[in-house]
Design an enzyme around this catalytic site. Structure first.
Site, PDB file in Angstrom:
ATOM      1  N   LYS A  76       0.845  -1.196   0.000  1.00 52.05           N
ATOM      2  CA  LYS A  76       0.000   0.000   0.000  1.00 52.05           C
ATOM      3  C   LYS A  76       0.878   1.243   0.000  1.00 52.05           C
ATOM      4  CE  LYS A  76      -3.940   1.782   2.723  1.00 52.05           C
ATOM      5  NZ  LYS A  76      -4.787   1.477   3.899  1.00 52.05           N
ATOM      6  N   SER A 151      -9.437   1.383   3.071  1.00 50.89           N
ATOM      7  CA  SER A 151      -8.628   2.215   2.198  1.00 50.89           C
ATOM      8  C   SER A 151      -7.566   1.437   1.421  1.00 50.89           C
ATOM      9  CB  SER A 151      -7.952   3.311   3.028  1.00 50.89           C
ATOM     10  OG  SER A 151      -7.059   2.751   3.996  1.00 50.89           O
ATOM     11  N   SER A 175      -9.783  -1.042   6.986  1.00 48.32           N
ATOM     12  CA  SER A 175      -9.174  -0.854   5.673  1.00 48.32           C
ATOM     13  C   SER A 175      -8.477  -2.065   5.079  1.00 48.32           C
ATOM     14  CB  SER A 175      -8.189   0.322   5.726  1.00 48.32           C
ATOM     15  OG  SER A 175      -8.875   1.526   5.932  1.00 48.32           O
TER      16      SER A 175
END
Length: 438
Positions: A76, A151, A175
């Site tokens: 990420k 996310s 997330s």
């Protein structure tokens, strides 16, 4: 054989057996990823090739460092990568290039994992839906018109679309778990404080956690072990016989849509048929703990980012900007009092659930919403985001570790919540549950 859609564990075993060349595999991933520009914010081809070549040499010499040596992971875009941009899905951080790797990436690299690149994400990780008009919105694996979940949006989609063997994401309010559920993956939310956050772009440091998104529970166990630089737990000979599981009634089902509930209930039935003892009841501290979310999350997030945000508010997606600004509303006394009360509620939860191996909830009470409508209807964005995060926040607010598994109904998940710092035990239970769910 199409190795890109095999589990990370299968790829690791094939590398050790001389059946899979990590250099060839990395090139296959890089080629595939280049054709899907909405998944990776940036690839790291030079690093990936160098790490794969080193893994190939170790494999030939019989000196592999671990079960994921030579296996390619996505990261990420909030984990620092030395010499490569890390912008956390925000124009506020455009051009930010760290000098060193995040601590978890440094440790995983020493275990032989290969860094493929940095995946797209929600702006500064402050939404559970996965849409980001400021950078890119990855497509949901089921339908590109649907939100991918966030996310850690690109993290999940990179695995689901065969563009990484597994992914490393973060989870502050859901997330890792929401995008895992909406893309039919396994996701592990670790206990806050278990993995170091050094070199990770923060949102709410008291809630921020690092965790894997993968195709199997075994993969999650192996990635967690690589992030910690230790041996993975033994997942052999697991069983659900006499496992004590509590279905948390009440709030997790309020306003829930039909498909997520159907998937959850079908999964619970299969767990029971595999030998688990199922109990259903409400727990009074849950509603109170979740009601504190607005006082706990937004003030910490806004404190982290206020100066950068207010210097250039035009660089932010207005809906996310306003979410941050709500953090200026609570008083300091309200924030401190809420944390003091939350600590007591956490103790109450542990006492009430001590007789169970895990507590079960639908991972998300809704299906992935239409991405375009989210971007054009702020009220819809706000309502769907709060509902998407509602069940996952139980684990964050109460300080738990949580594993989400696919239910068999597309884009739905079942979450197993367990006491803090019991990830190894949870992964063994999850292995048995995974087998029962098929």
């Amino acid at each position: 054989m199409q190795w890109r859609t095999k589990t990370a564990a299968e790829q690791g075993r094939a590398i050790a057996a001389g059946q899979l060349d990590p250099v060839v595999q990395v090139e296959a991933y890089l080629d595939a990823a280049a054709s899907e520009p909405r998944i990776y914010a940036r690839l790291t081809p030079d690093r990936a090739r160098a790490e794969a070549m080193a893994a190939r040499a170790r494999a030939k010499a019989g000196l592999l460092r671990g079960p994921l040596d030579g296996v390619a992971l996505s990261w990420k875009d909030l984990f620092d990568t030395a010499g490569v941009g890390t912008e956390a899905g925000s124009r506020l951080l455009a051009g930010r290039v760290p000098d060193a790797d995040a601590e978890v990436l440094r440790v995983a690299t020493l275990q032989g994992t290969v860094c493929l690149g940095k995946t797209h994400m929600t702006e500064l990780a402050f939404s559970g839906l996965g849409v980001n008009p400021m950078t890119a919105t990855p497509p949901n694996v089921h339908d590109p018109r649907l939100a991918p979940g966030g996310s850690s949006s690109g993290a999940a989609v990179s695995v689901a679309m065969g563009l990484a063997a597994a992914a490393v994401g973060s989870d502050t309010g859901g997330s890792v778990r929401i995008p895992s559920a909406w893309n039919d993956l396994v996701g592990l939310k670790t206990t806050a404080g278990r993995l170091p956050l050094a070199g990770t772009v923060p949102l709410c440091p008291r809630f921020d956690t690092v965790g894997p998104l993968a195709r199997s529970v075994e993969d999650c166990a192996l990635v967690l072990a690589a992030l910690e630089g230790r041996a993975a737990p033994d997942l052999r000979d697991t069983t659900l016989t006499n496992a004590r599981l509590l279905v948390l009634e009440g709030l997790p089902f309020e306003g829930a849509r039909k498909a997520p509930v159907q998937g959850f209930e079908q999964a619970v039935d299969r767990l029971a048929k595999a030998g688990a003892h199922i109990t259903r009841k409400t727990l009074p501290m849950v509603d109170e703990a979740l009601a504190m979310s607005g006082v706990l999350f937004a003030p910490e997030a806004y404190a982290q980012w206020k100066d950068q945000i207010e210097a250039h508010p035009e660089k932010m997606y207005p809906v996310i900007l306003e979410r941050f600004r709500t953090g200026a509303i609570p008083l300091a006394t309200e924030y401190i009092t809420a944390w003091q009360r939350l600590e007591r509620l956490r103790a109450d939860w542990l006492a009430a659930t001590a007789g169970y191996d895990a507590v079960l909830v639908p991972t998300a009470p809704i299906l992935p919403p239409d991405a375009e409508r989210l971007l054009t209807d702020p009220a819809y964005f706000a309502s769907e985001n709060l509902l998407a995060l509602r069940n996952t926040r139980i684990g964050n607010n109460l300080g738990l570790c949580v594993l989400t598994l696919p239910t068999g109904v597309p884009a739905t998940g079942i979450s197993l919540m367990a006491a803090p710092m019991t990830e190894d035990r949870l992964l063994r239970l999850g292995t048995a549950a995974e087998a029962a769910l098929g």
